[in-house]
Design a protein around this motif. Structure first.
Motif, PDB file in Angstrom:
ATOM      1  N   GLY A  24       0.802  -1.218   0.000  1.00 15.69           N
ATOM      2  CA  GLY A  24       0.000   0.000   0.000  1.00 15.69           C
ATOM      3  C   GLY A  24       0.834   1.266   0.000  1.00 15.69           C
ATOM      4  N   TYR A  25       2.077   1.170   0.427  1.00 10.25           N
ATOM      5  CA  TYR A  25       2.972   2.319   0.419  1.00 10.25           C
ATOM      6  C   TYR A  25       3.724   2.462  -0.905  1.00 10.25           C
ATOM      7  CZ  TYR A  25       2.376   2.284   5.533  1.00 10.25           C
ATOM      8  OH  TYR A  25       1.862   2.313   6.804  1.00 10.25           O
ATOM      9  N   GLY A  26       3.534   1.520  -1.810  1.00 12.44           N
ATOM     10  CA  GLY A  26       4.277   1.567  -3.064  1.00 12.44           C
ATOM     11  C   GLY A  26       5.737   1.221  -2.878  1.00 12.44           C
ATOM     12  N   ALA A  27       6.032   0.411  -1.871  1.00 10.69           N
ATOM     13  CA  ALA A  27       7.409   0.060  -1.530  1.00 10.69           C
ATOM     14  C   ALA A  27       7.905  -1.109  -2.370  1.00 10.69           C
ATOM     15  CB  ALA A  27       7.494  -0.299  -0.053  1.00 10.69           C
ATOM     16  N   ASP A  28       9.222  -1.264  -2.438  1.00 13.92           N
ATOM     17  CA  ASP A  28       9.774  -2.493  -2.984  1.00 13.92           C
ATOM     18  C   ASP A  28      10.712  -3.161  -1.979  1.00 13.92           C
ATOM     19  OD1 ASP A  28      11.784  -0.564  -3.359  1.00 13.92           O
ATOM     20  OD2 ASP A  28      11.371  -0.427  -5.494  1.00 13.92           O
ATOM     21  N   ALA A  29      10.597  -2.740  -0.698  1.00 11.02           N
ATOM     22  CA  ALA A  29      11.311  -3.366   0.415  1.00 11.02           C
ATOM     23  C   ALA A  29      10.490  -3.115   1.669  1.00 11.02           C
ATOM     24  CB  ALA A  29      12.715  -2.793   0.560  1.00 11.02           C
ATOM     25  N   LEU A  30      10.719  -3.919   2.686  1.00 10.98           N
ATOM     26  CA  LEU A  30      10.031  -3.707   3.961  1.00 10.98           C
ATOM     27  C   LEU A  30      10.899  -4.228   5.091  1.00 10.98           C
ATOM     28  CD1 LEU A  30       7.263  -6.384   4.622  1.00 10.98           C
ATOM     29  CD2 LEU A  30       8.792  -6.541   2.669  1.00 10.98           C
ATOM     30  N   MET A  31      10.681  -3.673   6.273  1.00 13.22           N
ATOM     31  CA  MET A  31      11.373  -4.141   7.469  1.00 13.22           C
ATOM     32  C   MET A  31      10.351  -4.460   8.541  1.00 13.22           C
ATOM     33  SD  MET A  31      14.421  -2.375   9.735  1.00 13.22           S
ATOM     34  CE  MET A  31      13.347  -1.308  10.712  1.00 13.22           C
ATOM     35  N   ILE A  32      10.551  -5.581   9.215  1.00 11.58           N
ATOM     36  CA  ILE A  32       9.631  -6.000  10.277  1.00 11.58           C
ATOM     37  C   ILE A  32      10.409  -6.349  11.536  1.00 11.58           C
ATOM     38  CG2 ILE A  32       7.892  -6.919   8.681  1.00 11.58           C
ATOM     39  CD1 ILE A  32       9.048  -9.743   9.492  1.00 11.58           C
ATOM     40  N   TYR A  33       9.719  -6.307  12.654  1.00  9.66           N
ATOM     41  CA  TYR A  33      10.140  -6.976  13.873  1.00  9.66           C
ATOM     42  C   TYR A  33       9.296  -8.244  13.960  1.00  9.66           C
ATOM     43  CZ  TYR A  33      12.320  -2.569  15.269  1.00  9.66           C
ATOM     44  OH  TYR A  33      13.102  -1.439  15.320  1.00  9.66           O
ATOM     45  N   THR A  34       9.870  -9.346  14.423  1.00 12.53           N
ATOM     46  CA  THR A  34       9.101 -10.584  14.489  1.00 12.53           C
ATOM     47  C   THR A  34       8.129 -10.583  15.665  1.00 12.53           C
ATOM     48  OG1 THR A  34      10.763 -11.764  15.807  1.00 12.53           O
ATOM     49  CG2 THR A  34      10.977 -11.869  13.409  1.00 12.53           C
ATOM     50  N   GLY A  35       8.209  -9.561  16.488  1.00 12.65           N
ATOM     51  CA  GLY A  35       7.306  -9.353  17.615  1.00 12.65           C
ATOM     52  C   GLY A  35       7.557  -7.952  18.135  1.00 12.65           C
ATOM     53  N   ALA A  36       7.033  -7.628  19.296  1.00  7.97           N
ATOM     54  CA  ALA A  36       7.243  -6.294  19.853  1.00  7.97           C
ATOM     55  C   ALA A  36       8.735  -6.039  20.054  1.00  7.97           C
ATOM     56  CB  ALA A  36       6.501  -6.162  21.176  1.00  7.97           C
ATOM     57  N   PRO A  37       9.234  -4.856  19.628  1.00 10.35           N
ATOM     58  CA  PRO A  37      10.668  -4.589  19.754  1.00 10.35           C
ATOM     59  C   PRO A  37      11.144  -4.418  21.187  1.00 10.35           C
ATOM     60  CG  PRO A  37       9.505  -2.657  18.910  1.00 10.35           C
ATOM     61  CD  PRO A  37       8.523  -3.785  18.924  1.00 10.35           C
ATOM     62  N   GLN A  38      10.222  -4.236  22.135  1.00  8.81           N
ATOM     63  CA  GLN A  38      10.623  -4.000  23.525  1.00  8.81           C
ATOM     64  C   GLN A  38      10.693  -5.273  24.361  1.00  8.81           C
ATOM     65  OE1 GLN A  38       7.881  -2.570  22.135  1.00  8.81           O
ATOM     66  NE2 GLN A  38       8.466  -0.434  21.796  1.00  8.81           N
ATOM     67  N   ASN A  39      10.288  -6.427  23.783  1.00  7.28           N
ATOM     68  CA  ASN A  39      10.337  -7.665  24.565  1.00  7.28           C
ATOM     69  C   ASN A  39      10.672  -8.858  23.677  1.00  7.28           C
ATOM     70  OD1 ASN A  39       7.846  -8.846  23.430  1.00  7.28           O
ATOM     71  ND2 ASN A  39       6.760  -7.260  24.579  1.00  7.28           N
ATOM     72  N   THR A  40      10.724 -10.032  24.283  1.00  3.24           N
ATOM     73  CA  THR A  40      11.103 -11.240  23.547  1.00  3.24           C
ATOM     74  C   THR A  40       9.925 -12.192  23.343  1.00  3.24           C
ATOM     75  OG1 THR A  40      11.793 -12.300  25.617  1.00  3.24           O
ATOM     76  CG2 THR A  40      13.485 -11.127  24.367  1.00  3.24           C
ATOM     77  N   LYS A  41       8.714 -11.705  23.551  1.00  7.88           N
ATOM     78  CA  LYS A  41       7.546 -12.548  23.314  1.00  7.88           C
ATOM     79  C   LYS A  41       7.351 -12.723  21.806  1.00  7.88           C
ATOM     80  CE  LYS A  41       5.136 -11.057  27.518  1.00  7.88           C
ATOM     81  NZ  LYS A  41       3.934 -10.373  28.065  1.00  7.88           N
ATOM     82  N   ARG A  42       7.224 -13.959  21.365  1.00  5.08           N
ATOM     83  CA  ARG A  42       7.096 -14.248  19.945  1.00  5.08           C
ATOM     84  C   ARG A  42       6.076 -15.355  19.709  1.00  5.08           C
ATOM     85  NH1 ARG A  42       9.354 -10.158  20.163  1.00  5.08           N
ATOM     86  NH2 ARG A  42      11.200  -9.427  19.049  1.00  5.08           N
ATOM     87  N   TYR A 275       3.875   8.624   1.149  1.00  2.55           N
ATOM     88  CA  TYR A 275       4.166   9.951   0.605  1.00  2.55           C
ATOM     89  C   TYR A 275       5.660  10.256   0.630  1.00  2.55           C
ATOM     90  CZ  TYR A 275      -0.667   9.611   1.922  1.00  2.55           C
ATOM     91  OH  TYR A 275      -1.948   9.145   2.085  1.00  2.55           O
ATOM     92  N   GLU A 276       6.339   9.799   1.663  1.00  5.26           N
ATOM     93  CA  GLU A 276       7.785  10.002   1.717  1.00  5.26           C
ATOM     94  C   GLU A 276       8.498   9.193   0.636  1.00  5.26           C
ATOM     95  OE1 GLU A 276       8.689  11.234   6.320  1.00  5.26           O
ATOM     96  OE2 GLU A 276       8.734   9.106   5.817  1.00  5.26           O
ATOM     97  N   ILE A 277       8.024   7.976   0.407  1.00  3.29           N
ATOM     98  CA  ILE A 277       8.607   7.149  -0.665  1.00  3.29           C
ATOM     99  C   ILE A 277       8.415   7.825  -2.011  1.00  3.29           C
ATOM    100  CG2 ILE A 277       8.304   4.984  -1.944  1.00  3.29           C
ATOM    101  CD1 ILE A 277       7.750   3.638   0.793  1.00  3.29           C
ATOM    102  N   ALA A 278       7.193   8.304  -2.272  1.00  2.00           N
ATOM    103  CA  ALA A 278       6.919   8.979  -3.545  1.00  2.00           C
ATOM    104  C   ALA A 278       7.757  10.251  -3.691  1.00  2.00           C
ATOM    105  CB  ALA A 278       5.429   9.312  -3.644  1.00  2.00           C
ATOM    106  N   MET A 279       7.905  10.979  -2.606  1.00  4.46           N
ATOM    107  CA  MET A 279       8.670  12.217  -2.622  1.00  4.46           C
ATOM    108  C   MET A 279      10.140  11.937  -2.936  1.00  4.46           C
ATOM    109  SD  MET A 279       8.347  15.199   0.277  1.00  4.46           S
ATOM    110  CE  MET A 279       9.162  14.258   1.561  1.00  4.46           C
ATOM    111  N   LEU A 280      10.694  10.897  -2.316  1.00  2.00           N
ATOM    112  CA  LEU A 280      12.090  10.553  -2.569  1.00  2.00           C
ATOM    113  C   LEU A 280      12.295  10.048  -3.992  1.00  2.00           C
ATOM    114  CD1 LEU A 280      12.858   8.918   0.875  1.00  2.00           C
ATOM    115  CD2 LEU A 280      14.137  10.831  -0.122  1.00  2.00           C
ATOM    116  N   ARG A 281      11.348   9.303  -4.502  1.00  4.38           N
ATOM    117  CA  ARG A 281      11.477   8.813  -5.880  1.00  4.38           C
ATOM    118  C   ARG A 281      11.402   9.959  -6.884  1.00  4.38           C
ATOM    119  NH1 ARG A 281       8.367   3.397  -4.900  1.00  4.38           N
ATOM    120  NH2 ARG A 281      10.131   1.959  -4.706  1.00  4.38           N
ATOM    121  N   SER A 282      10.602  10.972  -6.568  1.00  5.26           N
ATOM    122  CA  SER A 282      10.465  12.108  -7.480  1.00  5.26           C
ATOM    123  C   SER A 282      11.634  13.078  -7.361  1.00  5.26           C
ATOM    124  CB  SER A 282       9.162  12.859  -7.194  1.00  5.26           C
ATOM    125  OG  SER A 282       9.249  13.596  -5.981  1.00  5.26           O
ATOM    126  N   GLY A 283      12.270  13.086  -6.192  1.00  2.00           N
ATOM    127  CA  GLY A 283      13.359  14.025  -5.944  1.00  2.00           C
ATOM    128  C   GLY A 283      12.889  15.427  -5.632  1.00  2.00           C
TER     129      GLY A 283
END
Length: 298
Positions: A24-42, A275-283
């Motif tokens: 939905g962001y028009g991305a061609d990459a993504l980053m995830i956390y496999t769970g909450a970044p503040q704990n080790t529950k998975r 919008y930031e992705i589109a802005m960066l692609r447009s320059g």
């Protein structure tokens, strides 16, 4: 320009929901956390809907998945052995989960020396990584450049290089450069990006750069505070961030946005990534971007 953002992975859809968000962001990459970044529950790997997520990503020609380890991991702790052992144990598990999810790299903060000094902190990080990495490790581990707040390790290329040099299987190590962190650590991205890039190549090697976290900063250079700002609205500025995003030396490296949601009325916030992705692609920078996002004009 390979570019995307951090996306959430929660609820019933898990990785499928993350894939839909990235698309939905028009991305061609993504980053995830496999769970909450503040704990080790998975959740168990079987519940993450990995194949469904990749089916969605492939439909949108998204091929780059970055995984980020939780902040709670601190390999630099030389004071509390249980914290250090937890970091080693959980980092091993995160590498296994990253491989199961099809991630191309796992990003981790090097850690903090919690008052024991940089030398002792680096010694502990090396000790931990030598317990985590061996010849069977299949997913590279990327140490992130840090802003230098508190007792953080990795505030300079030289500190990261010392860690690389001490790790037996350092062919499994990579680096993730964060623009906000480098700026806050004192690197002059605005006036001397080429010099910074040359220094990075000399000390670590550009071939080791696996990810760029592309963030503006709320702080003046050298503040050592680590407060992200939206693209073009901070002390680094749009022109510099666009130059880094479009840098030919890093053209094959995924750029990941970790900029803050835009606040609106009644405590509601809006994701800026499409919008930031589109802005960066447009320059082309849009100084009214935040207001347009809040008002729904985009």
């Amino acid at each position: 320009m390979i570019i995307g953002s951090h996306v959430g992975m929660s609820g019933k859809e898990m990785f499928l929901g993350a894939a839909k968000e990235a698309a939905g962001y028009g991305a061609d990459a993504l980053m995830i956390y496999t769970g909450a970044p503040q704990n080790t529950k998975r959740k168990p790997i079987e519940e993450l809907k990995i194949q469904e997520g990749w089916d969605e990503l492939h439909q949108h020609e998204i091929e780059h998945l970055i995984v980020h380890a939780p902040y709670i991991i601190n390999l630099g702790n030389g004071v509390k052995e249980d914290i250090f052992e937890l970091a080693v144990r959980f980092l091993r598990l995160e590498l296994e989960r990253s491989e199961a999810m099809g991630g191309e790299v796992l990003v981790v903060h090097p850690g903090a020396h919690v008052g024991e000094g940089v030398d002792r902190g680096i010694e502990r990080v090396i000790q931990g990584l030598n317990q985590v990495l061996d010849e069977t490790t299949t997913i590279p581990l990327a140490l992130e450049t840090m802003a230098g707040k508190g007792s953080e390790l990795g505030r300079s290329f030289e500190e990261l290089a010392r860690i690389f040099d001490g790790v037996k299987h350092n062919e499994r190590l990579r680096v993730c450069i964060d623009t906000c962190h480098m700026h806050d650590a004192g690197y002059d991205l605005c006036q001397d990006w080429e010099g910074v890039l040359q220094k990075l190549d000399q000390v670590i090697g550009l071939d080791r750069v696996a990810v760029v976290h592309l963030n503006d900063s709320k702080n003046l250079r050298g503040a050592a505070k680590d407060r992200h700002e939206n693209i073009g609205f901070g002390a680094i500025g749009f022109d510099t961030l666009y130059r880094i995003a479009a840098c030919s030396e890093l053209s094959t490296v995924p750029k990941i946005l970790e900029t803050p949601y835009v606040p609106g009325a009644a405590k509601k916030t809006f994701p800026p990534y499409k919008y930031e992705i589109a802005m960066l692609r447009s320059g082309v920078f849009d100084p009214a971007l935040k207001q347009k996002i809040v008002e729904g004009e985009l």
